[in-house]
Design a protein around this motif. Structure first.
Motif, PDB file in Angstrom:
ATOM      1  N   TYR B  76       9.863 -61.506   3.623  1.00  0.00           N
ATOM      2  CA  TYR B  76      11.056 -61.605   2.772  1.00  0.00           C
ATOM      3  C   TYR B  76      10.931 -62.744   1.759  1.00  0.00           C
ATOM      4  CZ  TYR B  76      12.427 -65.453   5.832  1.00  0.00           C
ATOM      5  OH  TYR B  76      12.443 -66.625   6.519  1.00  0.00           O
ATOM      6  N   LYS B  79       9.907 -61.603  -1.743  1.00  0.00           N
ATOM      7  CA  LYS B  79      11.020 -61.107  -2.561  1.00  0.00           C
ATOM      8  C   LYS B  79      11.792 -62.290  -3.180  1.00  0.00           C
ATOM      9  CE  LYS B  79      13.850 -57.952  -4.041  1.00  0.00           C
ATOM     10  NZ  LYS B  79      13.440 -57.311  -5.280  1.00  0.00           N
ATOM     11  N   ILE B  80      12.021 -63.330  -2.346  1.00  0.00           N
ATOM     12  CA  ILE B  80      12.728 -64.515  -2.858  1.00  0.00           C
ATOM     13  C   ILE B  80      11.918 -65.153  -3.985  1.00  0.00           C
ATOM     14  CG2 ILE B  80      13.559 -66.838  -2.297  1.00  0.00           C
ATOM     15  CD1 ILE B  80      14.148 -65.888   0.509  1.00  0.00           C
ATOM     16  N   ASN B  83      12.203 -63.119  -7.131  1.00  0.00           N
ATOM     17  CA  ASN B  83      13.500 -63.374  -7.769  1.00  0.00           C
ATOM     18  C   ASN B  83      13.525 -64.727  -8.468  1.00  0.00           C
ATOM     19  OD1 ASN B  83      14.670 -60.982  -7.080  1.00  0.00           O
ATOM     20  ND2 ASN B  83      15.548 -61.744  -5.154  1.00  0.00           N
ATOM     21  N   ARG B 167      23.384 -63.656 -10.454  1.00  0.00           N
ATOM     22  CA  ARG B 167      22.141 -64.234 -10.997  1.00  0.00           C
ATOM     23  C   ARG B 167      22.349 -64.681 -12.428  1.00  0.00           C
ATOM     24  NH1 ARG B 167      19.149 -60.510  -7.556  1.00  0.00           N
ATOM     25  NH2 ARG B 167      18.762 -61.823  -5.741  1.00  0.00           N
ATOM     26  N   ARG B 243      22.909 -72.643  -5.653  1.00  0.00           N
ATOM     27  CA  ARG B 243      23.910 -72.813  -4.603  1.00  0.00           C
ATOM     28  C   ARG B 243      25.315 -72.687  -5.161  1.00  0.00           C
ATOM     29  NH1 ARG B 243      21.038 -76.081  -0.528  1.00  0.00           N
ATOM     30  NH2 ARG B 243      20.119 -74.324   0.538  1.00  0.00           N
ATOM     31  N   LYS B 248      26.444 -66.285  -2.709  1.00  0.00           N
ATOM     32  CA  LYS B 248      25.672 -65.470  -1.777  1.00  0.00           C
ATOM     33  C   LYS B 248      24.296 -65.089  -2.348  1.00  0.00           C
ATOM     34  CE  LYS B 248      27.091 -61.146  -1.175  1.00  0.00           C
ATOM     35  NZ  LYS B 248      26.105 -60.074  -1.185  1.00  0.00           N
ATOM     36  N   VAL B 249      24.232 -64.823  -3.673  1.00  0.00           N
ATOM     37  CA  VAL B 249      22.948 -64.381  -4.243  1.00  0.00           C
ATOM     38  C   VAL B 249      22.040 -65.570  -4.591  1.00  0.00           C
ATOM     39  CG1 VAL B 249      23.977 -62.291  -5.187  1.00  0.00           C
ATOM     40  CG2 VAL B 249      23.723 -64.295  -6.661  1.00  0.00           C
ATOM     41  N   VAL B 251      19.893 -67.423  -3.394  1.00  0.00           N
ATOM     42  CA  VAL B 251      18.795 -67.750  -2.477  1.00  0.00           C
ATOM     43  C   VAL B 251      17.512 -67.768  -3.291  1.00  0.00           C
ATOM     44  CG1 VAL B 251      17.532 -67.059  -0.420  1.00  0.00           C
ATOM     45  CG2 VAL B 251      20.004 -66.704  -0.545  1.00  0.00           C
ATOM     46  N   VAL B 256      15.419 -72.410  -0.373  1.00  0.00           N
ATOM     47  CA  VAL B 256      14.654 -72.249   0.874  1.00  0.00           C
ATOM     48  C   VAL B 256      13.925 -73.549   1.208  1.00  0.00           C
ATOM     49  CG1 VAL B 256      12.702 -71.061   1.955  1.00  0.00           C
ATOM     50  CG2 VAL B 256      14.387 -69.754   0.648  1.00  0.00           C
ATOM     51  N   ASP B 259      16.347 -76.215   2.235  1.00  0.00           N
ATOM     52  CA  ASP B 259      16.793 -75.959   3.612  1.00  0.00           C
ATOM     53  C   ASP B 259      15.790 -76.496   4.625  1.00  0.00           C
ATOM     54  OD1 ASP B 259      19.142 -74.807   2.983  1.00  0.00           O
ATOM     55  OD2 ASP B 259      18.465 -72.721   3.214  1.00  0.00           O
TER      56      ASP B 259
ATOM     57  N   GLN C 117      17.194 -67.730   7.487  1.00  0.00           N
ATOM     58  CA  GLN C 117      16.774 -67.643   6.086  1.00  0.00           C
ATOM     59  C   GLN C 117      16.637 -66.172   5.679  1.00  0.00           C
ATOM     60  OE1 GLN C 117      16.899 -69.604   3.222  1.00  0.00           O
ATOM     61  NE2 GLN C 117      15.960 -71.092   4.585  1.00  0.00           N
ATOM     62  N   GLU C 118      16.087 -65.358   6.569  1.00  0.00           N
ATOM     63  CA  GLU C 118      15.890 -63.941   6.278  1.00  0.00           C
ATOM     64  C   GLU C 118      17.241 -63.230   6.125  1.00  0.00           C
ATOM     65  OE1 GLU C 118      13.217 -61.995   8.947  1.00  0.00           O
ATOM     66  OE2 GLU C 118      13.279 -60.106   7.833  1.00  0.00           O
ATOM     67  N   LYS C 120      20.017 -64.613   5.115  1.00  0.00           N
ATOM     68  CA  LYS C 120      20.574 -65.003   3.808  1.00  0.00           C
ATOM     69  C   LYS C 120      19.894 -64.232   2.686  1.00  0.00           C
ATOM     70  CE  LYS C 120      20.411 -69.611   4.339  1.00  0.00           C
ATOM     71  NZ  LYS C 120      20.609 -71.019   3.954  1.00  0.00           N
ATOM     72  N   ALA C 121      18.556 -64.107   2.797  1.00  0.00           N
ATOM     73  CA  ALA C 121      17.809 -63.383   1.759  1.00  0.00           C
ATOM     74  C   ALA C 121      18.251 -61.930   1.703  1.00  0.00           C
ATOM     75  CB  ALA C 121      16.314 -63.466   2.042  1.00  0.00           C
ATOM     76  N   TYR C 123      21.233 -60.661   2.480  1.00  0.00           N
ATOM     77  CA  TYR C 123      22.548 -60.514   1.864  1.00  0.00           C
ATOM     78  C   TYR C 123      22.582 -60.960   0.412  1.00  0.00           C
ATOM     79  CZ  TYR C 123      24.576 -58.976   6.189  1.00  0.00           C
ATOM     80  OH  TYR C 123      24.865 -58.232   7.309  1.00  0.00           O
ATOM     81  N   ALA C 124      21.528 -61.652  -0.036  1.00  0.00           N
ATOM     82  CA  ALA C 124      21.466 -62.068  -1.443  1.00  0.00           C
ATOM     83  C   ALA C 124      21.105 -60.903  -2.351  1.00  0.00           C
ATOM     84  CB  ALA C 124      20.435 -63.181  -1.608  1.00  0.00           C
ATOM     85  N   GLU C 125      20.525 -59.862  -1.746  1.00  0.00           N
ATOM     86  CA  GLU C 125      20.111 -58.728  -2.591  1.00  0.00           C
ATOM     87  C   GLU C 125      21.304 -57.942  -3.098  1.00  0.00           C
ATOM     88  OE1 GLU C 125      17.282 -57.800  -4.009  1.00  0.00           O
ATOM     89  OE2 GLU C 125      16.654 -59.783  -3.303  1.00  0.00           O
TER      90      GLU C 125
END
Lengths: 349, 300, 125
Positions: B76, B79-80, B83, B167, B243, B248-249, B251, B256, B259, C117-118, C120-121, C123-125
């Motif tokens: 995952y 993907k982050i 983005n 975003r 943040r 929510k988006v 991330v 990361v 965190d 973390q996963e 959160k990732a 639900y960020a989509e």
């Protein structure tokens, strides 16, 4: 070939008038210098002809076409700047080809025209160089080739030689004259250097405070300056002021100065301009146009000798002489100066 | 007379000092500080990135490459990262266009005191705290915020245009923060271009788009590249804007990594992620600047 | 979702229609501790502060006048009014499903953080 004319042009920057009521014609094929001190408006006039500056009033014609409303890119002009203004990120050949590309000239024709233009300025082998690897004179020649390759209607030169050293400048003057006379291109040249203007021009226009004070062939202006400013700015001049009395100008000390030029009415007070090289030291024999003066300074300049003198009433005079037999006269000596009546020129203040 | 001879000898002695001594002496403070403030912490972090746990407490430390496998073990993250790079790209591009145009307007259309005033206005955001700057955007972008209310006033029947916690909101906040850098770097690049060069191009028949693409952009390329680096690198590491404006988006690799340091107490993973990101960034710029240099004719 | 202390304050001070319940799925519980560090400059003062903090009198005042989290002090709990929300935390049926927080081995904490973390990732989509 094209005649350029400027009609009734005026321009102010903010509240400061830079040009007022300028009317000028630059006949086809002529090399005209706009000569004046900084702030006289000569560069602004050139920029108006080029289209960089829009005049507040009046218009510009290039050939048959009124170009007043046409932007720079539509005027088909060649320009050279003092700073060379080559495109630093392009090779010499690309610089020269730039204007051709914009005219849709591509394929075999373009490199041929570029080569011819570079050949004309004796830089045939420099096409692949970058501008920063060229000397100042070479850069200026590339700028000339770039301006000429598009076959412009008029060539505008904004003090292009001022950044070059003296020897290189003289060489470039000869080049410029050769290319200009070969192509017969109407050329307008802005300069503050009177010697350069005299050497290069078919015609000179002298500007002062936003006005053309006199224009004509170099010798015409030099031999017959109409104003004190023109007499001083083009060449050097001595000035004598007196009162008109029975066809002559009587100086305060009583000396009568003759002139062949028409004088104003009696009791008027004209200024007479006399070129320093037209005076000569003469014995005191009672002839006309004689004036006594004491030598203050002698300047030895190689081929020429220059004397600074002072008359008994305090007027300062200059005398230039060819150096035939070295310095003949000493500082502190009082001599008599003499000149022909034809060389006393009445000028406006 | 020794009293006279001594200073003369000292002077001669000073003259024959080899040049490298003075060069070294001049460079030492700057490079000394750089290595202390930049290199040392980076090196420490590099070392941390190979440890199995945060080196605090009494537990023995082992060295491992495990954390550099994070992108494989935790897919995952890819993907982050994608983005995040996209966010960096949008911010850098937006800043590039806006910054270049603003700098062009400053250089070509203003002079003297007015230009100085405008330059100061551009730098004004730097005088406010970054956090305040970002929070102020929440007031503008949220539902019933300044922008939304203005929109309702213009078009009362249309829906909401609030974009807080998206975003786009993150990019807006980031552009606001980094635009001054871009304007200044573009300004410096453009202000050195001689007016006569543009005049010469015009006289040869170039209209504005030719001047823009063939003269201004190639000549400003070094400024554009350095400006892009100045924006892209901090943007992809940012965590405050995502943040606050992303909700929510929000991330990103920045959040990361943050965190890992502040919440998960997993410094090695945070460090290894940082260095992976750095490597990716360097690779992107190596490719990008190569292309750009070739595209502009290469003045080297 | 709420802290128990906040729930108390909402009900009593703000008169909100809330109640404190623990869902059947469970809840997270942890216990705050007070300690004196070795070599502390004023151990007597620290001890006095701790004694004051764990005194039932202090707790009752805190719980009834302000609204406090649930206490682990049985003497204090016994003196609270019957309807006090804090006391409800200790209902026997709640105690079964609660997870009490404790120290985690590094590996499990790391796995937990990565999982979080996963989430959160996702639900960020």
């Amino acid at each position: 070939m094209t005649t350029v004319s400027v009609q009734n042009v005026a321009k102010s920057f903010g509240t400061v008038p830079v040009l007022r009521d300028i009317d000028a014609v630059f006949p086809q094929g002529t090399f005209t210098s706009l000569l004046g001190p900084s702030g006289s408006g000569k560069t602004t006039l050139l920029r108006i002809i080029a289209g960089f500056v829009t005049p507040d009033q009046g218009g510009v014609t290039i050939g048959e076409k009124d170009v007043t409303g046409i932007p720079v890119w539509g005027r088909n002009i060649g320009i050279m700047f003092q700073s060379y203004a080559l495109f630093p990120h392009m090779t010499v050949a690309s610089n020269v080809a730039f204007g051709l590309e914009l005219r849709g000239i591509r394929g075999a024709e373009a490199p041929k025209a570029v080569a011819e233009a570079l050949d004309m300025v004796h830089l045939a082998d420099f096409g692949d160089r970058m501008p920063k690897n060229l000397s100042g004179g070479q850069q200026q020649r590339v700028a000339l080739a770039r301006a000429m390759v598009i076959k412009p209607s008029v060539l505008l030169l904004d003090e292009p030689l001022s950044a070059l050293d003296r020897r290189l400048r003289q060489k470039m003057q000869v080049e410029l004259l050769r290319i200009q006379s070969q192509t017969g291109l109407t050329t307008i040249f802005v300069t503050h250097d009177q010697e350069e203007a005299l050497t290069l021009s078919d015609r000179i226009a002298i500007l002062d405070k936003g006005r053309i004070v006199q224009s004509g062939a170099p010798e015409e202006i030099y031999e017959n300056p109409q104003t004190r400013f023109a007499a001083e700015f083009l060449g050097d001049s001595n000035f004598l002021t007196g009162v008109v009395e029975s066809g002559a100008v009587r100086l305060p000390d009583g000396t009568a100065i003759q002139t062949t030029a028409p004088l104003p009415a009696n009791r008027q007070k004209p200024t007479l301009a006399i070129r320093p090289e037209k005076m000569s030291p003469a014995p005191h024999d009672g002839a006309t146009n004689q004036i006594a003066a004491k030598i203050l300074t002698v300047i030895y300049a190689g081929p020429a000798l220059s004397y600074l003198l002072q008359t008994p009433d305090g007027t300062r005079l200059k005398l230039f002489q060819a150096n035939r037999d070295g310095t003949l006269m000493r500082e502190g000596e009082t001599i008599t100066l003499h000149w022909s009546p034809a060389h006393s020129i009445p000028v406006q203040d | 007379m020794p009293s006279k001879a001594t200073p003369q000898r000292a002077l001669k002695g000073a003259r024959i000092l080899p040049q490298w001594v003075s060069t070294t002496a001049l460079l030492l403070p700057a490079y000394g500080w750089l290595s202390l403030a930049d290199f040392l912490p980076l090196l420490t972090m590099f070392l941390f990135s190979f440890m199995n746990k945060t080196p605090m407490g009494k537990a023995p430390i082992e060295f491992t490459l495990r954390h550099y496998r994070a992108f494989i073990d935790q897919p995952y993250l890819v993907k982050i990262a994608a983005n995040t790079l996209l966010m960096g790209l949008w911010t850098t591009l937006t800043c590039a266009v806006l910054g270049f145009l603003a700098a062009l307007a400053l250089v070509r259309c203003t002079t003297g005191a007015r230009r100085e005033t405008l330059l100061i206005l551009i730098l004004l955001p730097f005088w406010t705290n970054g956090l305040v700057r970002v929070f102020s955007w929440t007031m503008v972008l949220r539902e019933n915020g300044f922008l939304d209310n203005l929109w309702h006033w213009i078009a009362p029947t249309a829906g909401s245009i609030a974009i807080l916690y998206s975003r786009e909101a993150i990019v807006i906040g980031l552009v606001h923060g980094y635009l001054p850098y871009r304007i200044i770097t573009c300004y410096i690049a453009l202000v050195t271009i001689d007016d006569a060069i543009i005049g010469a191009a015009q006289s040869l028949g170039a209209r504005w788009w030719v001047i823009l693409t063939k003269i201004l952009i190639p000549l400003a390329a070094p400024g554009l590249i350095s400006g892009a680096v100045l924006t892209f690198v901090p943007v992809i590491g940012s965590f405050m804007e995502p943040r606050i404006l992303g909700g929510k988006v929000g991330v990103t690799m920045g959040t990361v990594i943050e965190d890992q340091f502040t919440q998960a107490f997993n410094w090695p993973l945070g460090a290894s992620l940082s260095f992976t990101l750095l490597a990716v960034t360097l690779a992107i710029f190596a490719t990008f600047s190569g292309i750009l240099r070739r595209g502009t004719g290469g003045t080297a | 979702m709420f802290w128990s202390g906040s729930a108390v304050r909402s009900k009593r001070n703000s008169k909100l229609p809330v109640n404190f319940i623990v869902p059947t799925e469970g809840a997270i519980v942890w216990v705050d501790g007070l300690a004196v560090a070795t070599g502390a400059p004023n151990p007597e003062g620290a001890a006095a502060f701790i004694n004051w903090m764990i005194d039932p009198k202090f707790y009752i005042e805190w719980a009834t006048k302000v609204g406090a989290p649930a206490s682990a002090n049985s003497k204090a709990l016994a003196t609270l009014p019957a309807d006090d929300l804090s006391a409800q935390v200790h209902k026997p049926e709640y105690m079964v499903s609660k997870n009490v927080m404790s120290a985690m081995p590094d590996e499990r904490r790391e796995a937990f953080n990565n999982l979080w973390q996963e989430v959160k990732a996702f639900y960020a989509e």
